[in-house]
Design a protein around this motif. Structure first.
Motif, PDB file in Angstrom:
ATOM      1  N   VAL A  56       0.847  -1.190   0.000  1.00  0.00           N
ATOM      2  CA  VAL A  56       0.000   0.000   0.000  1.00  0.00           C
ATOM      3  C   VAL A  56       0.886   1.245   0.000  1.00  0.00           C
ATOM      4  N   MET A  78      -2.557   6.123  -0.758  1.00  0.00           N
ATOM      5  CA  MET A  78      -3.776   5.372  -0.459  1.00  0.00           C
ATOM      6  C   MET A  78      -4.231   5.565   0.982  1.00  0.00           C
ATOM      7  N   THR A  79      -3.295   5.870   1.857  1.00  0.00           N
ATOM      8  CA  THR A  79      -3.647   5.996   3.278  1.00  0.00           C
ATOM      9  C   THR A  79      -4.310   7.330   3.592  1.00  0.00           C
ATOM     10  N   LEU A 125      -6.713   2.271   4.767  1.00  0.00           N
ATOM     11  CA  LEU A 125      -5.555   1.412   4.540  1.00  0.00           C
ATOM     12  C   LEU A 125      -4.342   1.947   5.277  1.00  0.00           C
ATOM     13  N   TYR A 154      -7.765  -1.300  -3.165  1.00  0.00           N
ATOM     14  CA  TYR A 154      -6.385  -1.235  -3.655  1.00  0.00           C
ATOM     15  C   TYR A 154      -6.356  -1.355  -5.180  1.00  0.00           C
TER      16      TYR A 154
END
Length: 315
Positions: A171, A175-176, A186, A201
């Motif tokens: 990841v 994305m976080t 995530l 994802y």
């Protein structure tokens, strides 16, 4: 035929079907408690999916050695309404035992037969799998034999059934920080993701790589799922997994063809999956029309992509 041989044959058939349904982006029953698992999972899936029960598709259903399957992933609740979020061409040659996958980026600007120029994923909302088939054939000269239409909710459930421990991916930091776009939270780093998180994802595109990164991740996840299914040995799991796939995948691929390809895979005859992306690098540019931001082919770019795709599928 002895009872023991019949039992071994039945187990092989179940494994063959399961593998091919997952290969077609998630994929295709037995008695007692197993029958309950299959029926229960299948009924739940059918009640929960967004797939059409009446699909018109005029692909050439021939007994060919080199098969092209149009694979479409959709979610009518997504940001593009009923448009296809994912469009792929899955190819398998019984001569070379080579699975191949072409990913067509959804913003690719093409002529949709009877409707003029638009993003290729608009063909799905206008005329379903059949119009997508016509669009792919007219623009890229690729003959499509079958289709597989997949509801993304089924992808989540099938991943959890095939790989209860998750699928290992990495990841990125971007994305976080995009929980709203992903619908899940995530954590940065290499880890195992379950169905809902793995789908997020696979579909993420809100970084510098945009749709290009998403295509790469989708191909990565499919390759890892292929390996997971090939390693499935617990027969008790198969009815539930097949029931889930059966409810969330609409396809006209013949059972005999599924078994033939599945036999090659489970006997270890197949090569690693080869992949390609349309449009190819240096053959297009970003543009904007009344339909929004698109990927428009350069002069001669469409012809170049068509030729490379045909060569890729037939070599």
């Amino acid at each position: 035929m002895t009872l023991q041989r019949q039992t071994r044959k039945k187990k092989k058939v179940r494994k063959f079907r399961l593998f091919m349904m997952v290969f077609l982006i998630a994929f295709l029953a037995i008695g007692g408690y197993a029958a309950y698992q299959y029926i229960s999972a299948s009924l739940d899936a059918n009640a929960d999916n967004n797939l059409s029960d009446d699909v018109v598709f005029n692909g050439s259903d021939e007994n060919v050695d080199n098969v092209n399957v149009l694979v479409m992933g959709s979610d009518s609740r997504g940001e593009d309404g009923g448009r296809a979020d994912t469009i792929m061409i899955a190819n398998y040659s019984s001569d070379t035992n080579q699975p191949k996958l072409i990913s067509i980026m959804r913003d690719t600007y093409v002529n949709i037969p009877g409707y003029g120029y638009n993003k290729i994923n608009a063909a799905y909302s206008i005329g379903g799998p059949e119009l997508v088939r016509k669009t792919v054939t007219e623009n890229f000269g690729i003959d499509i034999n079958y289709y597989a239409e997949i509801d993304f909710k089924g992808f989540e459930k099938l991943v959890d059934a095939v790989a209860p421990g998750g699928i290992e991916v990495t990841v990125t930091p971007e994305m976080t920080t995009d929980e709203k776009a992903l619908g899940v939270e995530l954590t940065e780093g290499t880890q195992k993701l379950h169905g809902k998180e793995l789908l997020a994802y696979s579909r993420f595109r809100h970084d510098a790589n945009g749709d290009y990164g998403r295509v790469q991740r989708q191909q990565e996840v499919l390759g890892k799922l292929k390996k997971e299914v090939a390693e499935v040995t617990t027969v008790a799991k198969l009815p539930k997994m097949i029931g889930i796939a059966n409810g969330y995948v609409s396809t006209n691929v013949r059972n005999g063809l599924l078994l033939s390809m599945g036999t090659d895979v489970l006997r270890g005859k197949t090569e690693d999956m080869e992949t390609m992306r349309i449009p190819m690098d240096d053959t297009y540019h970003d543009a904007r029309y009344d339909v929004g931001a698109v990927l428009e082919f350069n002069v001669g770019g469409l012809e170049q992509n068509a030729q490379e795709a045909q060569t890729f599928l037939n070599q």
